[in-house]
Motif scaffolding. Structure first.
Motif, PDB file in Angstrom:
ATOM      1  N   THR A  78       0.829  -1.202   0.000  1.00 18.48           N
ATOM      2  CA  THR A  78       0.000   0.000   0.000  1.00 18.48           C
ATOM      3  C   THR A  78       0.861   1.248   0.000  1.00 18.48           C
ATOM      4  N   GLY A  79       1.822   1.319   0.930  1.00 18.56           N
ATOM      5  CA  GLY A  79       2.686   2.479   1.008  1.00 18.56           C
ATOM      6  C   GLY A  79       3.520   2.679  -0.238  1.00 18.56           C
ATOM      7  N   PHE A  82      -9.608 -14.627   4.120  1.00 20.68           N
ATOM      8  CA  PHE A  82      -9.318 -13.757   5.258  1.00 20.68           C
ATOM      9  C   PHE A  82      -8.431 -14.413   6.309  1.00 20.68           C
ATOM     10  N   GLY A  83      -8.257 -15.734   6.256  1.00 21.52           N
ATOM     11  CA  GLY A  83      -7.486 -16.429   7.278  1.00 21.52           C
ATOM     12  C   GLY A  83      -8.178 -16.443   8.622  1.00 21.52           C
ATOM     13  N   ALA A 128      -4.948   0.699   5.011  1.00 22.26           N
ATOM     14  CA  ALA A 128      -4.480  -0.657   5.337  1.00 22.26           C
ATOM     15  C   ALA A 128      -5.599  -1.651   5.095  1.00 22.26           C
ATOM     16  N   SER A 129      -5.241  -2.923   5.088  1.00 22.33           N
ATOM     17  CA  SER A 129      -6.232  -3.964   4.812  1.00 22.33           C
ATOM     18  C   SER A 129      -7.300  -4.031   5.892  1.00 22.33           C
ATOM     19  N   ARG A 135     -10.565  -2.976   1.723  1.00 22.00           N
ATOM     20  CA  ARG A 135     -10.440  -4.314   1.141  1.00 22.00           C
ATOM     21  C   ARG A 135      -9.005  -4.807   1.230  1.00 22.00           C
ATOM     22  N   LEU A 136      -8.860  -6.124   1.412  1.00 24.81           N
ATOM     23  CA  LEU A 136      -7.539  -6.713   1.458  1.00 24.81           C
ATOM     24  C   LEU A 136      -7.178  -7.281   0.091  1.00 24.81           C
ATOM     25  N   GLY A 137      -5.930  -7.727  -0.051  1.00 29.43           N
ATOM     26  CA  GLY A 137      -5.466  -8.270  -1.320  1.00 29.43           C
ATOM     27  C   GLY A 137      -4.612  -7.253  -2.059  1.00 29.43           C
TER      28      GLY A 137
END
Length: 420
Positions: A11-12, A156-157, A395-396, A400-402
């Protein structure tokens, strides 16, 4: 305007690149010696071993970033037509690529197929239900245990029983056009039009390393941020490491995991820091394996209620031509006890269960234990989180994550910052 970015994960890094394209000055601080965050690739003999994400999708934001970094020759796409499988009732069963397959394939029993056929007449999302309750109510218990539960847990774990549907379901199904009915939306989905899965010949870490190299003048590694405070109308970011110093910026974007973000915001935003500190994380064990053979496809997830401690396996050998290599996953929210196992027990279990499922020899290479957000009821703390003007979380755990989603959010955030 100058933007300070804390955290050198994807992301950063993507935000650094997007801001540079728009002519916005920025400086990124990463506490480790290398950028990438959870994206970690290492050489093992002639092969590449991934300790984090095994792949991403070549969505439009990812494709644009790859092209701008001139990484097309380094790109490695998955084999077309690769299928995902579920281990259920003592064998691997293919996940249907179209909704009609749920009504005709062998993943569900006749009773399970009849139950999911009624899904279009069920009601939509209810505010207080869990993700598990939502999918059981919509598709039935069998479809939840054998399909939706394992796939959501793999994404998502986490344990769907502890995840709030109101937060997760829109994030998961909204981009697919799901409003009330899963099957109705699935009928509109065209699998042939989905972006292909991809990695890089030298591993997923190729992407963050390329961004870090392209913008070396904007990235500082081995520079752990120790202080974030107001400095007049600006913010002062104090960092340690070999060349400790302080930088002043106009806007701060925090991309670190929630515990680190809470520590950083303790002075500048104490109430927000308290809320972030409540978020729970869990460990997922990643065990790369040298194997004699792997089936064709993406890999498999294990249906709920089966005897295996392994939650899933990626068949890197067949998916990306990484000969003799697969990756097993254990633990996470469904099996938190695994976090207390030592590496030898984890590796022995992963190898033994791979051999039992596939009838092929497996030898563990090593073990990694990345931490992932739990996305459980502790995430209620985010509902009323407020940040001072000039500080943004990206951040996730807040969106959304991924990898592809993180890159897309970085682009959107860069657009907003450039417009201020």
């Amino acid at each position: 305007m100058r933007v300070g970015i804390i955290g050198g994960g994807i992301t950063g890094l993507a935000l650094t690149h997007a801001l540079a394209r728009r002519g916005v000055d920025s400086i990124l601080f990463e506490k480790s010696e290398e950028v990438g965050g959870v994206i970690r690739s290492r050489s093992h003999g002639d092969q590449v071993v991934e300790f984090g994400p095994q792949r991403t999708r070549l969505t439009a934001p990812v494709r644009r970033l790859v092209d701008e970094l001139e990484l097309r020759p380094a790109l490695l796409e998955a084999k077309r037509g690769s299928r995902l499988f579920i281990w259920a009732r003592d064998r691997l069963r293919a996940v249907p690529t179209r909704p009609s397959g749920l009504l005709t394939g062998d993943l569900l029993s006749p009773a399970g197929r009849l139950r999911i056929a009624r899904e279009p007449v069920t009601r939509g999302l209810r505010p207080e239900e869990s993700v598990a309750r939502y999918f059981r109510r919509k598709a039935g218990g069998e479809a939840y245990r054998r399909l939706f539960g394992p796939l959501i847990s793999a994404t998502f774990g986490s344990d769907p029983e502890t995840m709030k549907a109101a937060r997760i379901v829109p994030m998961l199904l909204g981009p697919l056009g799901v409003k009330r009915s899963l099957l109705a939306a699935a009928r509109r989905w065209k699998p042939d039009g989905s972006p292909p899965a991809c990695t890089f010949h030298a591993g997923m870490a190729t992407l963050p390393r390329a961004i870090g190299a392209r913008h070396a003048d904007r990235v500082r590694c081995s520079a752990p941020v120790e202080e974030l405070r107001r400095s007049g109308r600006r913010f002062a970011i104090g960092y340690g490491g070999v060349r400790s110093d302080s930088e002043e910026v106009d806007h701060v974007v925090v991309t670190t995991p929630a515990p680190d973000a809470a520590r950083l915001l303790r002075s500048a935003a104490p109430e927000a820091a308290d809320r972030l500190a409540r978020l729970r994380y869990h460990h997922v064990a990643v065990v790369p394996l040298e194997v004699d053979r792997a089936p064709e496809g993406f890999g498999f997830q294990v249906a709920f209620g089966e005897r295996w401690r392994t939650r899933g396996v990626t068949w890197n050998a067949s998916l990306f031509g990484r000969e003799g290599l697969c990756t097993a996953y254990l633990g996470g929210g469904l099996d938190p006890d695994v976090a207390r196992w030592d590496s030898s027990r984890l590796e022995a279990t992963a190898a033994r269960e791979y051999e039992a499922i596939h009838g092929a020899r497996a030898k563990p290479i090593c073990t990694a234990r990345p931490q992932l957000p739990s996305y459980d009821e502790s995430w209620d703390a985010l509902a009323e989180l407020e940040l001072p003007a000039g500080i943004t979380l990206a951040a996730s755990y807040t969106a959304r994550l991924g990898i592809s989603s993180r890159i897309a959010e970085a682009e959107s955030l860069a657009e907003r910052l450039a417009a201020t």
